[in-house]
Design an enzyme around this catalytic site. Structure first.
Site, PDB file in Angstrom:
ATOM      1  N   ASN A  10      -6.703  -7.419   3.202  1.00  0.00           N
ATOM      2  CA  ASN A  10      -5.710  -7.938   4.132  1.00  0.00           C
ATOM      3  C   ASN A  10      -4.492  -7.027   4.216  1.00  0.00           C
ATOM      4  O   ASN A  10      -4.211  -6.405   5.232  1.00  0.00           O
ATOM      5  CB  ASN A  10      -5.308  -9.351   3.709  1.00  0.00           C
ATOM      6  CG  ASN A  10      -4.422 -10.073   4.706  1.00  0.00           C
ATOM      7  OD1 ASN A  10      -4.297 -11.294   4.673  1.00  0.00           O
ATOM      8  ND2 ASN A  10      -3.784  -9.366   5.627  1.00  0.00           N
ATOM      9  N   THR A  11      -3.748  -6.921   3.099  1.00  0.00           N
ATOM     10  CA  THR A  11      -2.450  -6.253   3.118  1.00  0.00           C
ATOM     11  C   THR A  11      -2.538  -4.799   3.563  1.00  0.00           C
ATOM     12  O   THR A  11      -1.667  -4.312   4.292  1.00  0.00           O
ATOM     13  CB  THR A  11      -1.805  -6.330   1.723  1.00  0.00           C
ATOM     14  OG1 THR A  11      -1.767  -7.686   1.297  1.00  0.00           O
ATOM     15  CG2 THR A  11      -0.389  -5.773   1.750  1.00  0.00           C
ATOM     16  N   ALA A  56      -9.418  -8.258  -2.986  1.00  0.00           N
ATOM     17  CA  ALA A  56      -8.048  -8.038  -3.488  1.00  0.00           C
ATOM     18  C   ALA A  56      -7.876  -6.679  -4.152  1.00  0.00           C
ATOM     19  O   ALA A  56      -8.779  -6.149  -4.796  1.00  0.00           O
ATOM     20  CB  ALA A  56      -7.624  -9.133  -4.463  1.00  0.00           C
ATOM     21  N   GLY A  57      -6.679  -6.121  -3.959  1.00  0.00           N
ATOM     22  CA  GLY A  57      -6.291  -4.878  -4.615  1.00  0.00           C
ATOM     23  C   GLY A  57      -6.685  -3.615  -3.891  1.00  0.00           C
ATOM     24  O   GLY A  57      -6.347  -2.511  -4.328  1.00  0.00           O
ATOM     25  N   LYS A  78     -13.401 -20.072   0.927  1.00  0.00           N
ATOM     26  CA  LYS A  78     -13.051 -19.100  -0.106  1.00  0.00           C
ATOM     27  C   LYS A  78     -12.166 -19.833  -1.105  1.00  0.00           C
ATOM     28  O   LYS A  78     -11.059 -20.270  -0.775  1.00  0.00           O
ATOM     29  CB  LYS A  78     -12.305 -17.899   0.481  1.00  0.00           C
ATOM     30  CG  LYS A  78     -11.918 -16.879  -0.584  1.00  0.00           C
ATOM     31  CD  LYS A  78     -10.898 -15.882  -0.071  1.00  0.00           C
ATOM     32  CE  LYS A  78     -10.351 -15.085  -1.243  1.00  0.00           C
ATOM     33  NZ  LYS A  78      -9.198 -14.253  -0.855  1.00  0.00           N
ATOM     34  N   GLY A  95      -2.537  -7.643  -3.458  1.00  0.00           N
ATOM     35  CA  GLY A  95      -1.393  -6.960  -2.873  1.00  0.00           C
ATOM     36  C   GLY A  95      -0.938  -5.703  -3.583  1.00  0.00           C
ATOM     37  O   GLY A  95       0.035  -5.075  -3.152  1.00  0.00           O
TER      38      GLY A  95
END
Length: 285
Positions: free
Chosen positions: A230-231, A208-209, A120, A181
């Protein structure tokens, strides 16, 4: 008492599998491995998510110790052993790299450490938004593709950048939903829809986001092929429970997309046919 027998239902049609670089992936949820409270919490979340691919930051793990030089005696090696035991494909990423040269070097190190030519690719251009440096990204992608890597680039919804990345050898694109994040979901829906329509045959993974399962479901309903997050899971009060929620949302969104969503309308349309509806003249009744 009469019992109405339910009408027989047809067997569900199997969803088309996600295929990346010729490899079928068992899940459309990709999960990051950072920020979890403990290795056990991470392991539980990955298992609950049924993720087929997990991402690992090469720079973070390298900072824990040289995996090759001191196997089994440092946190980095123990972490890698944990990841291997989960049964998911490891996707190293070049998180934190800010130049093409740095990203290329990190990818080469990842290939040696993890034994995979998948990467990635991240080349960050702005410290506040963590927005990709699209110029550096294309440069690094071209060099790595030429070197035999299977590159999955973290990019934006920019159509020109997407074309350049495909020309550089990428067969998969990973546009952001919103800055890393933030948990804002799909910040630029019109541009993402355009990207999906313009590259109808290219695997597109929202990266992301994403902050809530509803965000992931929406991305899948729009026709995106997978979601990487992830987050939202790692920071949840119950990461394993949140991972299950995301897995269910992604499955539901994909099923809805394949089933065919209704057309959005500006004006109301009656669900009951007008033909045959009785009309009464109240003045004559």
């Amino acid at each position: 008492m009469n019992v109405i027998d339910p009408a027989p239902t047809a067997a569900p049609v199997a969803s088309k599998p996600l295929t990346l670089y010729g490899v079928e992936v068992g899940s459309r949820l990709l999960l990051g491995t950072a920020q979890y409270p403990s290795p056990q919490v991470l392991a539980n979340a990955v298992k609950a998510s049924r993720a087929g691919i997990v991402t690992v930051s090469v720079r973070r793990e390298a900072a824990r110790g040289e995996l090759r030089d001191n196997p089994g005696a440092n946190a980095g090696q123990r972490f890698f052993e944990l990841i291997k035991g989960l049964g998911a494909r490891v996707l190293p990423n070049t998180a934190g790299c800010r130049t093409p040269k740095e990203a290329i070097t990190t990818a080469q190190m990842a290939r040696e450490l993890f034994g995979t030519d998948w990467v990635k690719l991240e080349v960050i251009g702005n410290d506040d938004t963590l927005q990709p440096d699209l110029f550096g990204l294309v440069e690094a992608a071209a060099a790595l593709s030429k070197d035999g890597f299977k590159v999955l680039p973290y990019t934006t919804e920019d159509l020109v950048a997407a074309e350049r990345l495909l020309a550089a050898g990428c067969e998969v694109l990973m546009p952001w939903g919103a800055p890393i994040g933030t948990g804002r979901g799909l910040a630029n829906r019109p541009a993402l829809r355009s990207l999906r329509k313009y590259f109808a045959d290219v695997p597109l993974i929202i990266d992301a986001g994403i902050g809530a399962p509803s965000h992931a479901a929406e991305a899948m309903e729009m026709g995106f092929d997978a979601v990487l997050l992830n987050t939202a899971v790692a920071s949840a009060a119950d990461p394993a429970g949140m991972a299950r929620a995301f897995a269910a949302a992604i499955d539901a969104g994909r099923t809805a997309f394949e089933a065919g969503l209704m057309e959005v309308r500006d004006m109301a349309q009656p669900s009951t046919p007008i033909a045959g509806t009785p009309f009464f003249d109240l003045d004559k009744s």
